[in-house]
Design a protein around this motif. Structure first.
Motif, PDB file in Angstrom:
ATOM      1  N   CYS A  76     -22.759  11.106   9.309  1.00 30.96           N
ATOM      2  CA  CYS A  76     -22.008  12.142   8.591  1.00 30.96           C
ATOM      3  C   CYS A  76     -21.383  12.974   9.705  1.00 30.96           C
ATOM      4  CB  CYS A  76     -22.803  12.595   7.503  1.00 30.96           C
ATOM      5  SG  CYS A  76     -23.008  11.451   6.188  1.00 30.96           S
ATOM      6  N   GLU A  77     -22.434  13.443  10.359  1.00 32.87           N
ATOM      7  CA  GLU A  77     -21.706  14.642  11.409  1.00 32.87           C
ATOM      8  C   GLU A  77     -20.589  14.133  12.296  1.00 32.87           C
ATOM      9  OE1 GLU A  77     -25.384  15.590  13.358  1.00 32.87           O
ATOM     10  OE2 GLU A  77     -26.069  16.875  11.777  1.00 32.87           O
ATOM     11  N   LEU A  78     -20.779  12.844  12.744  1.00 34.49           N
ATOM     12  CA  LEU A  78     -19.745  12.337  13.708  1.00 34.49           C
ATOM     13  C   LEU A  78     -18.563  12.128  12.876  1.00 34.49           C
ATOM     14  CD1 LEU A  78     -21.850   9.409  15.561  1.00 34.49           C
ATOM     15  CD2 LEU A  78     -21.064  11.402  16.432  1.00 34.49           C
ATOM     16  N   LEU A  79     -18.526  11.661  11.589  1.00 40.53           N
ATOM     17  CA  LEU A  79     -17.377  11.558  10.958  1.00 40.53           C
ATOM     18  C   LEU A  79     -16.659  13.075  10.790  1.00 40.53           C
ATOM     19  CD1 LEU A  79     -18.654   8.696   8.515  1.00 40.53           C
ATOM     20  CD2 LEU A  79     -16.690   8.431   9.878  1.00 40.53           C
ATOM     21  N   TYR A  80     -17.495  13.644  10.232  1.00 44.86           N
ATOM     22  CA  TYR A  80     -16.938  15.279  10.133  1.00 44.86           C
ATOM     23  C   TYR A  80     -16.297  15.757  11.208  1.00 44.86           C
ATOM     24  CZ  TYR A  80     -17.093  20.034   9.060  1.00 44.86           C
ATOM     25  OH  TYR A  80     -16.756  21.683   8.687  1.00 44.86           O
ATOM     26  N   LYS A  81     -16.692  15.373  12.404  1.00 45.80           N
ATOM     27  CA  LYS A  81     -16.236  15.977  13.639  1.00 45.80           C
ATOM     28  C   LYS A  81     -14.824  15.265  13.689  1.00 45.80           C
ATOM     29  CE  LYS A  81     -18.255  16.876  17.521  1.00 45.80           C
ATOM     30  NZ  LYS A  81     -19.320  16.689  18.671  1.00 45.80           N
ATOM     31  N   ASN A 106      -8.925   2.799  13.964  1.00 47.35           N
ATOM     32  CA  ASN A 106      -9.308   2.392  15.281  1.00 47.35           C
ATOM     33  C   ASN A 106      -9.370   0.908  15.841  1.00 47.35           C
ATOM     34  OD1 ASN A 106     -10.497   5.207  16.731  1.00 47.35           O
ATOM     35  ND2 ASN A 106     -10.884   5.395  14.546  1.00 47.35           N
ATOM     36  N   SER A 107      -8.637   0.283  14.735  1.00 49.48           N
ATOM     37  CA  SER A 107      -8.348  -1.395  15.072  1.00 49.48           C
ATOM     38  C   SER A 107      -9.662  -1.913  15.165  1.00 49.48           C
ATOM     39  CB  SER A 107      -7.625  -1.465  16.456  1.00 49.48           C
ATOM     40  OG  SER A 107      -6.353  -0.813  16.218  1.00 49.48           O
ATOM     41  N   TRP A 113     -20.200   2.434  15.988  1.00 46.70           N
ATOM     42  CA  TRP A 113     -21.165   3.301  16.478  1.00 46.70           C
ATOM     43  C   TRP A 113     -20.474   3.864  17.973  1.00 46.70           C
ATOM     44  CZ3 TRP A 113     -24.044   6.759  14.439  1.00 46.70           C
ATOM     45  CH2 TRP A 113     -24.783   6.311  13.346  1.00 46.70           C
ATOM     46  N   THR A 114     -20.126   2.866  18.689  1.00 48.84           N
ATOM     47  CA  THR A 114     -19.820   3.024  20.014  1.00 48.84           C
ATOM     48  C   THR A 114     -18.300   3.644  19.778  1.00 48.84           C
ATOM     49  OG1 THR A 114     -20.655   0.862  20.981  1.00 48.84           O
ATOM     50  CG2 THR A 114     -18.795   1.822  22.236  1.00 48.84           C
ATOM     51  N   VAL A 115     -17.213   3.471  19.233  1.00 45.12           N
ATOM     52  CA  VAL A 115     -16.244   4.146  18.932  1.00 45.12           C
ATOM     53  C   VAL A 115     -16.419   5.446  18.726  1.00 45.12           C
ATOM     54  CG1 VAL A 115     -13.872   4.125  18.153  1.00 45.12           C
ATOM     55  CG2 VAL A 115     -14.707   2.037  18.812  1.00 45.12           C
ATOM     56  N   LEU A 116     -17.252   5.813  17.647  1.00 51.37           N
ATOM     57  CA  LEU A 116     -17.528   6.965  17.209  1.00 51.37           C
ATOM     58  C   LEU A 116     -18.176   8.076  18.038  1.00 51.37           C
ATOM     59  CD1 LEU A 116     -19.060   6.677  13.589  1.00 51.37           C
ATOM     60  CD2 LEU A 116     -17.185   8.100  14.033  1.00 51.37           C
ATOM     61  N   LEU A 117     -19.130   7.631  18.879  1.00 49.73           N
ATOM     62  CA  LEU A 117     -19.613   8.256  20.108  1.00 49.73           C
ATOM     63  C   LEU A 117     -18.773   8.758  21.106  1.00 49.73           C
ATOM     64  CD1 LEU A 117     -23.164   6.282  19.984  1.00 49.73           C
ATOM     65  CD2 LEU A 117     -22.597   8.783  19.453  1.00 49.73           C
ATOM     66  N   GLN A 118     -17.919   7.622  21.393  1.00 47.71           N
ATOM     67  CA  GLN A 118     -16.935   7.634  22.564  1.00 47.71           C
ATOM     68  C   GLN A 118     -15.822   8.939  21.942  1.00 47.71           C
ATOM     69  OE1 GLN A 118     -15.198   3.907  23.078  1.00 47.71           O
ATOM     70  NE2 GLN A 118     -16.582   3.332  24.821  1.00 47.71           N
ATOM     71  N   LYS A 119     -15.640   8.867  20.909  1.00 47.98           N
ATOM     72  CA  LYS A 119     -14.447  10.048  20.297  1.00 47.98           C
ATOM     73  C   LYS A 119     -15.329  11.317  19.964  1.00 47.98           C
ATOM     74  CE  LYS A 119     -10.965   6.995  18.157  1.00 47.98           C
ATOM     75  NZ  LYS A 119      -9.872   7.750  19.150  1.00 47.98           N
ATOM     76  N   SER A 120     -16.449  11.423  20.201  1.00 50.15           N
ATOM     77  CA  SER A 120     -17.485  12.848  19.857  1.00 50.15           C
ATOM     78  C   SER A 120     -16.814  13.553  21.025  1.00 50.15           C
ATOM     79  CB  SER A 120     -18.939  12.426  19.770  1.00 50.15           C
ATOM     80  OG  SER A 120     -19.426  13.736  19.838  1.00 50.15           O
ATOM     81  N   SER A 121     -16.427  14.747  20.916  1.00 47.29           N
ATOM     82  CA  SER A 121     -15.946  15.746  21.867  1.00 47.29           C
ATOM     83  C   SER A 121     -17.131  16.502  22.452  1.00 47.29           C
ATOM     84  CB  SER A 121     -15.013  16.926  20.963  1.00 47.29           C
ATOM     85  OG  SER A 121     -15.672  17.492  19.944  1.00 47.29           O
ATOM     86  N   ALA A 122     -18.422  16.201  21.715  1.00 46.44           N
ATOM     87  CA  ALA A 122     -19.440  17.053  22.308  1.00 46.44           C
ATOM     88  C   ALA A 122     -20.486  16.111  22.771  1.00 46.44           C
ATOM     89  CB  ALA A 122     -20.083  17.980  21.205  1.00 46.44           C
TER      90      ALA A 122
END
Length: 277
Positions: free
Chosen positions: A17-22, A48-49, A61-70
């Motif tokens: 949820c935190e990653l999606l919120y970001k 994100n295809s 998970w991989t794409v979410l983490l890669q797109k995380s700005s922090a």
């Protein structure tokens, strides 16, 4: 990372949820994979295809983490509770290590820090109401629709946002007035860290003030455990841990509603597991 899907309830869902919120999804941050989360996941996958199935596996998970700005700092593990912390805690309070590990598993709220490296909090608007009154400020003066999510006379959970969004509520409360007392009252009205100790306990637990308490909570989960120990000592709960009186301990820490969540049974089961090691 753990595979997640609709109906999953686990600490990993909070991280999701935190990653999606970001990523811009204005969802409630909790440990429950709700329909709202399912819709956000599918939208993220679509944009994100990825395969749009609502299942958060390795690829999502991989794409979410890669797109995380922090990204997590290299020393992030310094924040985590260590085995030595639990051993020292057991020795300090003359407790069996298995009992300490049981309490840590059941009573801890999971990870003590959010993705932004701030300690986990939960802001309580009804506590803020009483904390303002303690400081000579009439809460009725500020009680209106614009601030109904942070200031109200009776407990309710409808305004909980979870995760990093709780800091939005805290910041709103701190800036409700220009008097420094508002910040002090707001910090006192949130529960902090792994064991969710309320800020208003700061002085009774031996901290200089709530600002000192918060500063300690920002260091690491070891400090969260220290605060927890002080709370147990102050409230006469250590004797129940030494005696493995799980019902009395659960009642003292969780209140009379502990039976509904079977905290005493969960503690006993966890103790049995750790005592075998």
């Amino acid at each position: 990372m753990k595979l997640l899907k609709y109906y999953t309830k686990s600490p990993e869902v909070t991280t999701l949820c935190e990653l999606l919120y970001k990523q811009g999804y204005n969802i409630k941050i909790s440990d429950s994979f709700s329909l709202e989360v399912d819709a956000a996941v599918k939208d993220f996958q679509r944009k994100n295809s990825l395969v749009v199935d609502g299942i958060v596996g390795m690829k999502t998970w991989t794409v979410l983490l890669q797109k995380s700005s922090a990204p997590a700092p290299t020393n992030s593990t310094d924040k985590f509770l260590k085995e030595s912390d639990l051993v020292n805690f057991a020795n300090q309070y003359s407790l069996e290590l298995a009992a300490v590990k049981a309490v840590n598993e059941i009573e801890s709220s999971g990870k003590g820090f959010l993705l932004n490296n701030k300690p986990k909090i939960l802001f309580e608007g009804h506590i803020f109401w009483s904390e303002l009154k303690k400081r000579g400020i009439d809460p009725n003066t500020y009680y209106n629709a614009n601030h109904k999510d942070v200031l109200y006379p009776k407990w309710t959970k409808i305004y909980y946002q979870g995760g990093v969004k709780e800091y939005d509520r805290l910041n709103e409360a701190m800036t409700l007035g220009t008097d420094p007392k508002f910040k002090d009252a707001a910090l006192s009205s949130a529960s902090w860290g792994s064991f969710q100790i309320m800020g208003f306990h700061a002085k009774p637990l031996g901290y200089t003030d709530v600002a000192d308490f918060v500063a300690k909570m920002e260091i690491n989960e070891g400090e969260h455990l220290k605060a927890f120990g002080k709370f147990l000592e102050k409230n006469g709960l250590l004797i129940h841990l030494r005696n493995k009186s799980w019902a009395n301990f659960a009642k003292g820490y969780n209140g009379g509603g502990y039976k509904l969540n079977k905290y005493d049974e969960k503690l006993a089961k966890a103790y049995a597991k750790y005592s075998k090691n």
